[in-house]
Design an enzyme around this catalytic site. Structure first.
Site, mmCIF file in Angstrom:
data_model
loop_
_atom_site.group_PDB
_atom_site.id
_atom_site.type_symbol
_atom_site.label_atom_id
_atom_site.label_comp_id
_atom_site.label_asym_id
_atom_site.label_seq_id
_atom_site.Cartn_x
_atom_site.Cartn_y
_atom_site.Cartn_z
ATOM 1 N N CYS A 118 0.819 -1.203 0.000
ATOM 2 C CA CYS A 118 0.000 0.000 0.000
ATOM 3 C C CYS A 118 0.865 1.271 0.000
ATOM 4 O O CYS A 118 1.430 1.615 -1.025
ATOM 5 C CB CYS A 118 -1.001 -0.014 1.150
ATOM 6 N N HIS A 227 -3.681 -5.318 0.478
ATOM 7 C CA HIS A 227 -3.189 -5.607 1.834
ATOM 8 C C HIS A 227 -3.128 -7.112 2.105
ATOM 9 O O HIS A 227 -3.988 -7.673 2.801
ATOM 10 C CB HIS A 227 -4.073 -4.928 2.879
ATOM 11 N N GLU A 229 -1.214 -8.569 4.077
ATOM 12 C CA GLU A 229 -0.859 -8.839 5.484
ATOM 13 C C GLU A 229 -2.087 -9.198 6.319
ATOM 14 O O GLU A 229 -1.960 -9.825 7.385
ATOM 15 C CB GLU A 229 -0.135 -7.641 6.093
#
Length: 268
Positions: A118, A227, A229
């Site tokens: 990001c 994202h 993660e």
């Protein structure tokens, strides 16, 4: 048999003021989800170097096996691509900009595994000469890539739209060879001009670049706009990204430890 030390991954901190107006204090911050993805997904130890500056980059890189440039509530300052701030209400972090732009270039030059997510994706692009849309949602023909701020986190980070991987790219391999894969979407800024040293690995349906690789990089050097993660251990595509990053970090650790031991195997 001697146990290998953990792989160490440097995650630069955000700089934020916290507290009531008039009583704010500066804090250095790292989101738990990024550190946890490195710990669980890449099987490496996340590491902070508080107050690191440009002058310390080479010394600190010699101590680590990878770098992850995380997302953040703050935006890349548009002065770095010769624009005025379009929306003064949005947070900025010029101290982070200064460090991460130099850090991204140093990782590529020194062959240190680099993963951008990001804001980190945007930082690498700008550091290497690219530019950003400050407000993707206001550009004709482009989608609104932002999340609903009022929605629960599970909804904000749920798959939002498809991305189309470039055929034969590393990203397509991580996606299991799929022609398209759905990802979350939580960004206002986005790539306007891709830097000359980068090559796109995936696009959103509106053409916005969603992933890129650094051309000719000696080590892992990839970044994504979405994202991965977020609970990466629950999503095979996201997990594959962090597994590949972790493998690159372990390869770097082997080289780093051999260099530290010297040619004879004794400490240098």
């Amino acid at each position: 048999m001697n146990k290998l030390p953990p792989c160490l991954v440097w995650l630069p901190a955000d700089h934020r003021l916290l507290g009531d107006q008039g009583h704010q204090m500066p804090f250095l911050m790292l989101g738990d989800k990024y550190a946890r993805a490195v710990k669980v997904g890449a099987k490496a130890q996340p590491l902070l170097f508080p107050l690191a500056d440009i002058g310390s980059i080479d010394e600190l890189l010699s101590l680590v096996d990878g770098v992850m440039l995380t997302g953040s509530p703050s935006n890349v300052h548009p002065s770095h691509f010769n624009e005025e701030v379009a929306d003064p209400s949005l947070p900025l972090d010029p101290v982070r900009d200064e460090l991460t732009f130099a850090l991204a270039k140093a990782c590529v030059q020194q062959g240190v595994p680099l993963l951008g997510v990001c804001r980190g994706f945007q930082e690498i692009n700008v550091a290497m000469g690219g530019s950003l849309h400050q407000q993707v949602q206001n550009e004709p023909g482009l989608m609104d890539h932002r999340e609903s701020k009022s929605a629960p986190l599970e909804e904000q980070y749920a798959p939002s739209h498809a991305i189309i991987p470039v055929a034969g790219s590393a990203l397509q391999a991580w996606a299991g060879g799929a022609a398209e894969v759905r990802v979350n979407s939580l960004h206002g800024q986005g790539i306007k001009r891709l830097a000359p040293g980068l090559e796109a690995m995936a696009h959103a349906p509106d053409g916005v670049v969603e992933a890129f690789a650094v051309k000719g990089a000696a080590a892992f050097a990839f970044a994504v706009q979405f994202h991965p993660e977020w609970r990466c251990w629950e999503n095979p595509f996201y997990a594959a990204i962090f597994e590949a990053f972790g493998e690159a970090c372990r390869a770097r650790r082997s080289v780093r430890l051999q260099a530290a031991d010297g040619p004879s195997g004794a400490p240098a």
